[in-house]
Design an enzyme around this catalytic site. Structure first.
Site, mmCIF file in Angstrom:
data_model
loop_
_atom_site.group_PDB
_atom_site.id
_atom_site.type_symbol
_atom_site.label_atom_id
_atom_site.label_comp_id
_atom_site.label_asym_id
_atom_site.label_seq_id
_atom_site.Cartn_x
_atom_site.Cartn_y
_atom_site.Cartn_z
ATOM 1 N N SER A 401 0.870 -1.171 0.000
ATOM 2 C CA SER A 401 0.000 0.000 0.000
ATOM 3 C C SER A 401 0.909 1.224 0.000
ATOM 4 O O SER A 401 1.732 1.387 0.903
ATOM 5 C CB SER A 401 -0.868 0.012 1.254
ATOM 6 O OG SER A 401 -1.533 -1.223 1.383
ATOM 7 N N CYS A 569 -7.422 -0.702 7.249
ATOM 8 C CA CYS A 569 -6.277 -1.231 6.491
ATOM 9 C C CYS A 569 -5.371 -2.047 7.397
ATOM 10 O O CYS A 569 -5.132 -1.682 8.544
ATOM 11 C CB CYS A 569 -5.489 -0.086 5.851
ATOM 12 S SG CYS A 569 -4.063 -0.682 4.909
ATOM 13 N N ASP A 614 -8.594 -2.151 2.864
ATOM 14 C CA ASP A 614 -7.370 -2.543 2.151
ATOM 15 C C ASP A 614 -6.670 -3.490 3.112
ATOM 16 O O ASP A 614 -5.896 -3.059 3.958
ATOM 17 C CB ASP A 614 -6.523 -1.282 1.883
ATOM 18 C CG ASP A 614 -5.196 -1.607 1.215
ATOM 19 O OD1 ASP A 614 -5.055 -2.709 0.663
ATOM 20 O OD2 ASP A 614 -4.293 -0.747 1.266
ATOM 21 N N TRP A 616 -4.952 -7.479 4.065
ATOM 22 C CA TRP A 616 -4.220 -8.633 3.536
ATOM 23 C C TRP A 616 -3.870 -9.572 4.666
ATOM 24 O O TRP A 616 -3.851 -9.175 5.833
ATOM 25 C CB TRP A 616 -2.952 -8.160 2.810
ATOM 26 C CG TRP A 616 -1.975 -7.417 3.668
ATOM 27 C CD1 TRP A 616 -0.987 -7.971 4.434
ATOM 28 C CD2 TRP A 616 -1.883 -5.998 3.866
ATOM 29 N NE1 TRP A 616 -0.282 -6.983 5.071
ATOM 30 C CE2 TRP A 616 -0.809 -5.765 4.751
ATOM 31 C CE3 TRP A 616 -2.601 -4.908 3.366
ATOM 32 C CZ2 TRP A 616 -0.423 -4.485 5.166
ATOM 33 C CZ3 TRP A 616 -2.223 -3.632 3.782
ATOM 34 C CH2 TRP A 616 -1.152 -3.432 4.668
#
Ligand code: FAD
Ligand code: 2AM
Length: 617
Positions: A401, A569, A614, A616
C-alpha cells in the site's frame, strides 16, 4: 521491442478444442498464479484418464462460446477462480464476470447441456469468501448448465491444497462417469514441459517478467508485463527489535511517466536470495550458468513455456520461481520416481497417497517446510532441475500500500514494509523473499522492477466529508498518504475540511510508533482532528484499536451518521474482523439499531464506497 513471452490467442476456444480433440476446457481467474497453477495441474491429470484438456485465460476467450460447448460430446468446462480483495473477480476474469451478470432472464437456457464444475480459491478471513466462485457457479446453473459437482470452496487460511485435492477427487469420479472412463487412473507421470535445444536466435531472458530485453531497454508505458526499474533512494528503519523490524522505503520513479494516487498499490518483483539459489544448485547439481529452454509437450497448452526462457538456471531460480513456498502434493508425487532409496521412495509415495494426506499435512504443510527442507530429508532424491522448475510456483509480484501522496511526492513512491522472517517446523529460518531482498539491495544503484496497481481505496472526493481511518501496524501505510494529501490540499485553501480521525495501534509506544512526528504535526496543522493510539503491550492487558473505537463511540457515530467515510487497512485475519465487530456494536448502541440494521447500514456504506478496506493476510 524484444520477443514476448505471452502468446496471442484466437478467442474461439470451442473451435480450438475441436481442432485439438479436447473434451475439457479449463478456465482460470488468477491474480497470484495459484488458480492458473491448479488449472495446469488439472490439465496434466486429465491425460491420466486419456482425456485432452485445454487451459484458457478467460480474457483471451470469447466466453459467449460456452453455449457451443455442448456441440462436443461430453465436453466439460472447469473453472478455477480466485476471489480478490472485497469479493471481486481477478482482473483477467472481470469481463467474464460482467458477461454472466449481463445475461438476461430470456437467455436462461443459454448453457443447456453444458457440463461444468467450479473450484474457488478464497480465504475465509475475508468477508466475501469465494464470492467469485459461488457467483459463477450460480450463474452457470441459472443459465441451464449441468453442474457436475458442488462448487469447491478452497480456503487458503486453512489448507487450500487439501481443499483442492478433495474437490478434484470428486471431479474426476464425475468426469469419468460422464465419459465412461476408468476412474482408477494410471499413475504414470506426465511432463507438461520438456527440455529442448536452445534456439540461438532467441533472446535470452534475464529476469524480465514477460518481454526479453525490457530490463536493458526501458520503455514506457510501464505495466505488470513491462515493469519499471526503480532505484531505492531512501531506506530507513522505522523500528527494530527482537526478530521484528519495519522499513520506510522510497522508490524513485522520476522520468518513468508512472503516476499514482494515494491509496494505490506498488507491486514489486523480488529476487530470491543468491545463497538460497546456490543451495538448491548444490543439492541438485545445477549448472547455474547454462542456458536452457523448456517447451510445452503439447502444443495446445496455453503457454508454450512455464516462464520466460531461454534463460540460465540461475535466472530461473532467482527470478521466476518461489523457492520458499511449501511444496504442494504434486511436487512430492513427482519426486517419488527420483528417489534412489527404497524407504524414502515408499515414504514419499505414502505422503501423496490418499491415506497419507493427513500425514502430508502434518509433516510438510503445517510445518511450512521449504523445497530445500524436503530435499534434505529425502536425500536420495535426484530430481532433474528442469522438472522441478516446471513444478515450482511462478514467482509473484508483492503488493504494498503506497504510503505517500503523489501531490507531495510525484517522483517518489513510499512503502512501509514489515520484514518477514520466521523459523519453520524444520528449524530453518525462512526469509520473506521481497522484504529481506529490500534489506540487501544497494541504495541508488540496484533496481526494483515495479509497477503501480490502481485501487479503489480513495479519499472522499469532497474534503469536507469527515472520515475515520483505522490502521494498526503497517496498516497505517495508505493513511500516511491520505494525510500528506490532506495537508497539501489544505495549503492556501478556503475550503472546509471534515473531521478526520486516525486510529493507530502498535505494541509499544516507545519502540513501534512509526511516523509519530508526522502524525503529531498533522494534528497541529489540523489535518487530523484526532490521533487515537492503542499500545497493546504497554500495560498488563492488551489494548487494541477497537478498544479505542469503542471509547470514541460518539465520534464514530457522528462521523458515520454525517455520511462520513470509514477505512480499515492492515491484517485481514484478525484485526479487520474485530474492528468490524466493534463498528457494528457502535452502530447498534449509538444508532439504536438492531444487529441486522447495523449490518445493513455498513453494507450500504460499502456499496456507496464510503466503507473501504485494504486488508491482507
Ligand atoms: P514471502 O516470501 O511472500 O513470505 C510470506 C509468506 O510466508 C506468508 O504468506 C506465509 O505463508 C509465510 N509466513 C510468514 N510468516 C510466517 C510464520 N510466522 N510462520 C509460518 N509461515 C509464515 N506488507 C507490508 O509490509 N506493507 C504493506 O503496506 C502491505 N500492503 C499490502 C497490500 C496488499 C493489497 C497485499 C495483498 C499485501 C500487502 N502487504 C503489505 C504484504 C506484502 O505484499 C507481502 O506479502 C509481504 O511483504 C511478505 O512478502 P515477502 O516476499 O517478504 O514474504
Ligand atoms: P499484539 O501484537 O500485542 O497482539 C500492530 O500489529 C498492532 O495490532 C499490535 O499492537 C498488535 O498487538 C495489534 N493487534 C493484534 N491483533 C489484533 C486484533 N485482533 N485487533 C486489533 N489489533 C490487533
Amino acid at each position: 521491442p524484444g520477443s514476448s513471452f505471452f502468446n496471442s490467442n484466437d478467442d474461439d476456444f470451442v473451435a480450438k478444442m475441436k481442432e485439438a480433440e479436447a473434451q475439457i476446457v479449463i478456465f482460470y481467474g488468477s491474480q497470484t498464479g495459484t488458480a492458473e497453477d491448479f488449472a495446469m495441474r488439472l490439465a496434466g491429470e486429465a491425460k491420466r484418464y486419456g482425456i485432452k484438456a485445454l487451459v484458457i485465460d478467460p480474457q483471451d476467450a470469447d466466453m459467449t462460446q460456452l453455449s457451443e460447448l455442448s456441440t462436443i460430446e461430453n465436453a466439460v468446462a472447469l473453472f478455477c477462480l480466485a476471489t480478490y480483495g472485497e469479493g471481486e473477480p481477478t482482473d483477467n476474469a472481470q469481463a467474464f464476470h460482467d458477461l454472466l451478470e449481463e445475461k438476461t432472464e430470456e437467455e436462461n437456457d443459454w448453457l443447456e447441456n453444458v457440463n461444468y464444475a467450479v473450484f474457488g480459491l478464497g480465504n475465509k478471513t475475508y468477508e466475501h469468501f469465494n464470492a467469485m466462485a459461488t457467483f459463477v457457479d450460480d450463474k452457470l446453473k441459472a443459465g441451464g448448465g449441468r453442474r457436475l459437482i458442488d462448487v469447491g470452496m478452497g480456503d487458503d487460511d486453512v489448507n487450500l491444497e487439501e481443499d483442492f485435492l478433495e474437490w478434484k477427487d470428486l471431479l474426476w469420479s464425475a468426469v469419468c462417469e460422464l465419459m465412461g472412463k476408468d476412474a482408477n487412473a494410471i499413475s504414470a507421470s506426465f511432463r507438461t514441459y520438456q527440455l529442448v535445444p536452445v534456439d540461438e536466435r532467441k533472446k535470452v531472458f534475464t529476469g524480465e517478467p514477460a518481454i526479453a530485453n525490457s530490463f536493458k531497454h526501458q520503455r514506457p508505458p510501464y505495466s505488470q508485463k513491462n515493469p519499471f526499474l526503480a532505484p531505492i533512494r531512501v531506506r530507513r528503519e522505522l523500528y527494530k527489535d527482537e526478530g521484528r523490524s519495519c522499513l520506510h522505503i522510497e522508490l524513485d520513479i522520476s522520468g518513468s511517466g508512472i503516476r499514482y494516487t494515494a491509496g494505490d498499490h506498488a507491486a514489486v518483483y523480488p529476487t530470491n536470495n543468491a545463497s538460497l539459489v546456490q543451495a538448491v544448485a548444490e543439492r541438485l547439481q545445477v549448472p547455474l550458468d547454462d542456458i536452457f529452454q523448456l517447451q510445452a509437450v503439447d502444443t495446445f497448452t496455453r503457454k508454450s513455456t512455464p516462464f520466460p526462457c531461454p534463460c540460465t538456471y540461475r535466472t530461473a531460480l532467482s527470478h521466476y520461481v518461489e523457492l520458499t513456498h511449501t511444496p504442494s502434493l504434486n511436487i512430492i508425487a513427482e519426486m517419488v520416481q527420483y528417489a534412489k532409496d527404497e524407504q524414502q521412495k515408499e515414504r514419499l509415495a505414502f505422503l501423496c497417497s490418499k491415506q497419507g494426506r493427513s500425514e502430508y499435512n502434518k509433516h510438510i504443510h503445517n510445518r511450512h517446510l521449504t523445497i530445500l527442507d524436503v530435499l534434505a530429508e529425502f536425500s536420495s532424491v535426484e530430481m532433474p532441475i528442469d522438472h522441478l522448475l516446471e513444478l515450482l510456483p511462478r514467482m509473484q509480484p508483492r503488493y504494498y500500500s503506497i504510503s505517500s501522496s503523489s501531490k507531495t511526492n510525484p517522483d517518489r513512491i513510499h512503502m512501509t514494509v514489515a520484514i518477514v522472517t520466521y523459523k519453520n517446523g524444520a528449524d530453518t529460518t525462512v526469509e520473506g523473499v521481497a522484504t529481506t531482498w529490500f534489506c540487501r539491495l544497494a541504495l541508488d544503484t540496484d533496481r526494483v522492477p515495479m509497477f503501480v496497481r490502481r485501487s479503489t481505496f480513495r479519499l472522499p472526493r469532497k474534503p469536507k466529508v469527515p472520515m475515520i481511518m483505522i490502521g494498526p501496524g503497517t496498516g497505517v501505510a495508505p493513511f500516511r498518504g491520505f494525510i500528506q494529501e490532506r495537508l497539501f490540499l489544505m495549503q492556501d485553501s478556503e475550503e472546509q475540511f471534515g473531521e478526520t480521525h486516525l486510529f493507530f495501534g502498535c505494541q509499544n509506544e516507545s519502540k513501534h510508533f512509526m511516523y509519530r512526528d508526522e502524525f503529531e504535526d498533522a494534528v497541529m496543522k489540523k489535518a487530523l482532528s484526532g490521533l487515537h493510539t492503542a499500545f497493546s503491550r504497554d500495560q498488563a492487558t492488551k489494548v487494541y484499536v477497537q478498544h479505542r473505537l469503542r471509547e470514541r463511540k460518539e465520534d464514530v457515530w457522528r462521523v458515520l451518521q454525517a455520511g462520513g467515510h470509514l477505512y480499515i487497512c492492515g491484517d485481514a485475519k484478525y484485526m479487520a474482523q474485530d474492528v468490524r465487530k466493534a463498528i457494528i456494536e457502535i452502530l447498534v448502541e449509538m444508532g439504536d439499531k438492531t444487529q441486522q440494521q447495523a449490518l445493513q447500514f455498513l453494507k450500504t456504506m460499502e456499496e456507496k464506497h464510503r466503507f473501504q478496506q485494504d486488508v491482507w493476510s
